[in-house]
Design a protein around this motif. Structure first.
Motif, short mmCIF file in Angstrom:
data_model
loop_
_atom_site.label_atom_id
_atom_site.label_comp_id
_atom_site.label_asym_id
_atom_site.label_seq_id
_atom_site.Cartn_x
_atom_site.Cartn_y
_atom_site.Cartn_z
N TYR A 1 39.11 31.72 96.35
CA TYR A 1 37.79 32.16 96.79
C TYR A 1 37.80 33.59 96.59
CZ TYR A 1 34.33 33.82 100.58
OH TYR A 1 33.56 34.37 101.23
N GLN A 2 38.68 34.21 97.00
CA GLN A 2 39.20 35.81 97.20
C GLN A 2 38.89 36.16 95.35
OE1 GLN A 2 40.24 38.07 99.44
NE2 GLN A 2 40.71 39.77 98.07
N ASP A 3 39.62 35.55 94.72
CA ASP A 3 39.56 36.01 93.33
C ASP A 3 37.90 35.76 92.77
OD1 ASP A 3 40.57 36.47 90.66
OD2 ASP A 3 39.65 34.37 90.15
N ARG A 4 37.29 34.75 93.07
CA ARG A 4 35.94 34.55 92.82
C ARG A 4 35.07 35.66 93.34
NH1 ARG A 4 32.86 30.56 95.52
NH2 ARG A 4 34.50 29.50 95.87
N ILE A 5 34.81 35.97 94.80
CA ILE A 5 34.11 36.84 95.24
C ILE A 5 34.50 38.44 94.63
CG2 ILE A 5 33.47 35.43 97.26
CD1 ILE A 5 35.08 37.15 98.95
N ILE B 1 33.80 43.01 99.42
CA ILE B 1 34.57 41.62 99.95
C ILE B 1 34.03 41.22 101.22
CG2 ILE B 1 36.76 40.51 100.80
CD1 ILE B 1 36.64 40.74 97.82
N ALA B 2 33.75 42.45 102.00
CA ALA B 2 33.53 42.18 103.41
C ALA B 2 31.95 41.62 103.37
CB ALA B 2 33.54 43.50 104.27
N PHE B 3 31.14 42.42 102.55
CA PHE B 3 29.55 41.99 102.54
C PHE B 3 29.47 40.38 101.87
CE2 PHE B 3 25.72 41.70 100.25
CZ PHE B 3 24.77 42.43 101.00
N GLN B 4 30.23 39.97 101.00
CA GLN B 4 30.03 38.85 100.71
C GLN B 4 30.68 37.48 101.46
OE1 GLN B 4 28.90 37.54 97.72
NE2 GLN B 4 28.73 35.74 98.79
N GLU C 1 38.50 38.76 109.04
CA GLU C 1 38.72 39.17 107.70
C GLU C 1 37.64 40.35 107.34
OE1 GLU C 1 40.12 37.11 104.32
OE2 GLU C 1 41.61 36.63 105.71
N VAL C 2 36.57 39.97 107.67
CA VAL C 2 35.50 41.12 107.64
C VAL C 2 35.88 42.42 108.10
CG1 VAL C 2 33.05 41.47 107.79
CG2 VAL C 2 33.47 39.28 107.35
N ARG C 3 36.40 42.15 109.55
CA ARG C 3 36.64 43.52 110.20
C ARG C 3 38.10 44.09 109.36
NH1 ARG C 3 36.04 40.54 114.77
NH2 ARG C 3 38.13 40.41 115.00
N GLU C 4 38.97 43.20 108.77
CA GLU C 4 40.07 43.87 108.10
C GLU C 4 39.73 44.76 106.99
OE1 GLU C 4 43.08 44.47 108.47
OE2 GLU C 4 43.54 44.62 106.28
N TYR C 5 38.83 44.18 106.17
CA TYR C 5 38.27 44.60 104.92
C TYR C 5 37.25 46.06 105.33
CZ TYR C 5 40.20 41.37 101.67
OH TYR C 5 41.17 40.71 100.85
N CYS C 6 36.83 45.94 106.34
CA CYS C 6 35.81 46.97 106.49
C CYS C 6 36.88 48.26 107.08
CB CYS C 6 34.89 47.04 107.73
SG CYS C 6 33.44 46.00 107.09
N ALA C 7 38.12 47.79 107.71
CA ALA C 7 38.86 48.89 108.34
C ALA C 7 39.60 49.34 107.07
CB ALA C 7 39.97 48.07 109.18
N ARG C 8 39.98 48.65 106.08
CA ARG C 8 40.65 49.26 104.94
C ARG C 8 39.64 50.21 104.31
NH1 ARG C 8 43.29 44.21 101.26
NH2 ARG C 8 43.98 42.99 103.17
N GLY C 9 38.44 49.80 104.17
CA GLY C 9 37.55 50.65 103.61
C GLY C 9 37.45 52.00 104.37
#
Lengths: 327, 327
Positions: free
Chosen positions: B169-173, B211-214, B291-299
């Protein structure tokens, strides 16, 4: 050597034989991406053969001014991929069942796969062209994409329209076919380091070849053996696509015209038969063929400004080959 | 201002308001080509609104290092056109009926028109990007095309496949969504003259946002009001597309799993209802949202290496906006 070539093209391509083989190898080694099925689909599309006339033009056009880098090979791969991508989508839009004697991608795997595969091949063509590292050819390539696309849209929205003119036909085939031939030759010349006037000459040569090639294709649709062509005789008209012969008939016989009658009532096969008969028994085939000869002659004249060499001989022979595809 | 924006995005886009308006004007003045119907179709697609989040990212990312030329605006037009082209083809491949509350192009005019229009918008995006005159961004754009395309193919061929993993899933998005977000930000940074480490930071920011958006999009598919979303709740699963919530369910409940049962027998609505219920009543929504929060934090962390300015504030606010689209 390449599967789709006949004896004559093998001879014409002699000066670029090994490079054309490299192009073929690269086409066939398109990503071993991790996407399942992609490789099988690509192999299927590539194995339908084809004369590789566009990449050959790129390689020959790159050959006039001394030694060069690998960029014309890279460009030639991108040119052929773009051509393949347009075939995949065009066959889908036209609901074509057969292409070169094999089921089309859309017929075999459905429209969805054909859309996805076409998009993938488009994108692969773009990355190959970018790999030339030459912004000028990349921009010409992008413009060509747009011309091809507007040519196809124009054809689609003119389906079954009896009001089409020769000028409209000319404009449409300039976009949908000649633009890619022109870009194939022009970008070969640019990457081969040709001076500007010779780039222009090769660009014009490519354009004239493209027009001649498409008129011949449209003539062959009314002739050929359906088995060899992989589609029925008169398939363009049956799909509502008017080409030079039928447009000429519409212009010359404004009343009681079987083409017009067929466009109005496609259930009546009698109209179709009469239209096909009229293409052959009126003078339009000879007149279309005169156009083919004229465009080939223009192409040959453009070559006169180029230094004599094997590549020039091959481009001359290629023009004769295009002219004589229809007999 | 732009039709699709809400109050919050209007505030976030304040530093680039007039440039974003220029992007919109250019999108809407796409060739007055002589092709009939093209303008009407383009207007239709553009009038469905959208938040223009990708072109906004390009413009904001270009804003850190002093005055600049028009190239980020040109790039932003190309980025949004590529996004629109993928929507047109994706809706066709997915047989989607509605998009943002309006019938899709394929539903309204048929697959053939959707293929042709998508190809045209693709080609227009390429010419705009070429107009930046920057080979590096053109090449990044071509690579992105290819990633988008393999992402879509991968999704298609994995439809109804219960063996999918979170890694898949991660690879696809990453391919089908995050690649374009990354390129939007990265190319803005390149054209804005950012130093390499800051280009990398903005590229990573864009990727994390994508990633977060998707993931949020995939969560919203299980939530939202069908009228507001313009499609039924659970439409991904109904189309055989597994996303993070359903993949998590499959991993956690290997036996008697309603998702697996529904993939096997789609005629049984009871399986679908149970699957939708399980998405909401198990912990997977919270875990996806983590996961969303994690990717937004990375950003947000990536932005720390950039000079403080209005554009940075906006990119921060944009990350918060992406995170809070799902409540």
């Amino acid at each position: 050597m390449l599967p789709g070539l006949d004896e004559r093209t093998i001879t014409i391509y002699a000066p670029i034989q090994s490079r054309l083989q490299t192009v073929e190898t690269r086409l066939r080694s398109l990503d071993e991406e991790t996407v399942p099925n992609l490789k099988m689909l690509l192999d299927y599309v590539l194995s339908t053969g084809g004369k590789r006339i566009r990449p050959a033009m790129t390689l020959l056009a790159s050959d006039f001014y001394g030694p060069q880098d690998e960029s014309p090979i890279t460009m030639a791969v991108g040119i052929e991929l773009l051509h393949l991508a347009t075939l995949i989508h065009d066959d889908t839009v036209d609901d074509s069942v057969m292409r070169r004697g094999k089921p089309t991608v859309s017929h075999q795997w459905g429209n969805h796969v054909a859309i996805l595969l076409g998009d993938y091949v488009f994108s692969a063509s773009a990355t190959w062209v970018c790999d030339t590292g030459n912004l000028r050819v990349v921009c010409r390539f992008a413009e060509t994409l747009r011309e091809l696309s507007t040519g196809q849209i124009s054809e689609y929205f003119n389906n079954y329209n009896p009001e089409q003119t020769r000028q409209g036909y000319q404009d449409r085939i300039s976009r949908k076919t000649a633009s890619l031939f022109r870009t194939a030759a022009e970008c070969g010349a640019i990457l081969g380091g040709a001076p500007e006037p010779q780039i222009a000459a090769l660009s014009n040569y490519g354009f004239s070849m493209g027009i001649a090639f498409q008129i011949v294709d449209d003539l062959l649709d009314f002739q050929g053996d359906p088995v060899e062509m992989g589609k029925p005789v008169g398939s363009d008209l049956m799909n509502g696509i008017l080409t030079l012969p039928t447009i000429m008939l519409l212009e010359r016989y404004p009343t009681d015209n079987p083409v017009a009658a067929y466009l109005k009532d496609r259930t009546n096969e009698r109209h179709l038969d009469r239209a096909l008969e009229m293409v052959h028994n009126s003078g339009v085939v000879a007149d279309c063929y005169a156009e083919v000869r004229e465009y080939c002659a223009r192409g040959l004249r453009e070559l006169e400004s180029l230094p004599p060499c094997e590549a020039r001989d091959s481009l001359q022979a290629l023009a004769e080959y295009v002219r004589e595809r229809y007999r």
